[in-house]
Every structure is written in structure tokens, then in C-alpha cells.
Motif scaffolding. Sequence first.
Motif, short mmCIF file in Angstrom:
data_model
loop_
_atom_site.label_atom_id
_atom_site.label_comp_id
_atom_site.label_asym_id
_atom_site.label_seq_id
_atom_site.Cartn_x
_atom_site.Cartn_y
_atom_site.Cartn_z
N GLU A 68 51.43 -33.05 2.86
CA GLU A 68 51.79 -34.42 3.16
C GLU A 68 51.94 -34.61 4.66
N LEU A 69 51.50 -35.77 5.15
CA LEU A 69 51.74 -36.12 6.55
C LEU A 69 53.23 -36.36 6.71
N GLN A 70 53.81 -35.81 7.75
CA GLN A 70 55.24 -35.98 7.97
C GLN A 70 55.56 -36.00 9.45
N TYR A 71 56.63 -36.70 9.77
CA TYR A 71 57.16 -36.78 11.12
C TYR A 71 58.59 -36.30 11.06
N VAL A 72 58.93 -35.27 11.82
CA VAL A 72 60.27 -34.67 11.79
C VAL A 72 61.00 -35.08 13.06
N LEU A 73 62.20 -35.64 12.92
CA LEU A 73 63.03 -36.06 14.04
C LEU A 73 64.36 -35.31 13.98
N ASN A 74 64.76 -34.74 15.11
CA ASN A 74 66.02 -34.00 15.22
C ASN A 74 66.83 -34.58 16.37
N HIS A 75 68.10 -34.76 16.17
CA HIS A 75 68.93 -35.23 17.28
C HIS A 75 69.72 -34.10 17.92
N ASN A 76 69.69 -32.93 17.33
CA ASN A 76 70.50 -31.83 17.84
C ASN A 76 69.69 -30.53 17.97
N ALA A 77 68.43 -30.66 18.41
CA ALA A 77 67.58 -29.47 18.55
C ALA A 77 66.75 -29.59 19.82
N ASP A 78 66.13 -28.49 20.25
CA ASP A 78 65.27 -28.51 21.43
C ASP A 78 64.03 -29.39 21.22
N VAL A 79 63.47 -29.34 20.01
CA VAL A 79 62.33 -30.19 19.67
C VAL A 79 62.88 -31.38 18.89
N ILE A 80 62.74 -32.60 19.45
CA ILE A 80 63.35 -33.76 18.80
C ILE A 80 62.38 -34.52 17.90
N ILE A 81 61.06 -34.41 18.14
CA ILE A 81 60.06 -35.04 17.28
C ILE A 81 58.90 -34.07 17.13
N GLU A 82 58.39 -33.95 15.88
CA GLU A 82 57.26 -33.06 15.65
C GLU A 82 56.41 -33.59 14.51
N THR A 83 55.09 -33.46 14.65
CA THR A 83 54.16 -33.76 13.57
C THR A 83 52.95 -32.85 13.72
N VAL A 84 52.18 -32.73 12.64
CA VAL A 84 50.98 -31.89 12.62
C VAL A 84 49.81 -32.76 12.17
N ASP A 85 48.69 -32.71 12.91
CA ASP A 85 47.53 -33.51 12.54
C ASP A 85 46.70 -32.79 11.48
N PRO A 86 45.67 -33.45 10.95
CA PRO A 86 44.85 -32.84 9.89
C PRO A 86 44.17 -31.54 10.28
N ASN A 87 43.99 -31.30 11.58
CA ASN A 87 43.37 -30.05 12.03
C ASN A 87 44.37 -28.93 12.23
N GLY A 88 45.65 -29.20 12.00
CA GLY A 88 46.68 -28.18 12.17
C GLY A 88 47.28 -28.15 13.56
N ASN A 89 46.89 -29.06 14.45
CA ASN A 89 47.48 -29.13 15.78
C ASN A 89 48.90 -29.68 15.68
N ILE A 90 49.82 -29.03 16.37
CA ILE A 90 51.22 -29.45 16.35
C ILE A 90 51.51 -30.27 17.60
N PHE A 91 52.10 -31.43 17.40
CA PHE A 91 52.50 -32.30 18.49
C PHE A 91 54.01 -32.43 18.44
N ASN A 92 54.67 -32.21 19.59
CA ASN A 92 56.12 -32.35 19.59
C ASN A 92 56.62 -32.85 20.93
N VAL A 93 57.85 -33.32 20.91
CA VAL A 93 58.54 -33.79 22.10
C VAL A 93 59.83 -32.98 22.21
N HIS A 94 60.04 -32.39 23.38
CA HIS A 94 61.25 -31.61 23.61
C HIS A 94 62.36 -32.50 24.16
N SER A 95 63.59 -32.11 23.92
CA SER A 95 64.74 -32.91 24.34
C SER A 95 64.84 -33.04 25.85
N ASN A 96 64.26 -32.11 26.59
CA ASN A 96 64.31 -32.18 28.06
C ASN A 96 63.05 -32.83 28.65
N GLY A 97 62.24 -33.43 27.80
CA GLY A 97 61.05 -34.15 28.26
C GLY A 97 59.84 -33.31 28.13
#
Length: 81
Positions: free
Chosen positions: A52-81
Motif C-alpha cells: 500500500e502507498l503510505q506516508y509516515v509522519l513522526n513528530h518525535n524522530a529524526d525522520v519526520i516524513i517518509e514515503t516510498v515510490d513504486p520503484n522502491g526509492n525512499i523519500f524522507n525529510v529530517h527534523s534538522n532540514g
Amino acid sequence: VFGNGTSINVFPDGYYMLHHKDGGRIEIETEGTMTYFPQRSRFFEHIMPERELQYVLNHNADVIIETVDPNGNIFNVHSNG
């Protein structure tokens, strides 16, 4: 259940699951992680039938947003930019 068919499940441990009437859902875990699963589309079911396509959001972790595209590439945003 709300009048439009949307429902909320609340579990004793503090876990929440909101089911939208059109098929998407949000899951909120006890430690503060929220996962958004958008409504399934035929396009993504064809490309990623096993996941399933999913978007993960964390307010208390180093990675605050993460998703994976259909090719398996991981995209994320770190809390420090």
C-alpha cells in the motif's frame, strides 16, 4: 460511525484508526507516529500490488516524513532540514 460513512476505531492502548468512507485511512500509534494510507487507485494497484502507498509522519524522530515510490526509492525529510 459518522453520517457520511467515515469511522474511527479507538483501542485501549491509545492507538487510533480513522477509515474514510472512500477508502483512505489514518493510523495514529501510541508513540506519536501517524501513517496516512490514501485511497487505493488502479494505477498503484497495478504498479505495487503487494504494498500500500503510505506516508509516515513522526513528530518525535529524526525522520519526520517518509514515503516510498513504486520503484522502491525512499523519500524522507529530517527534523534538522
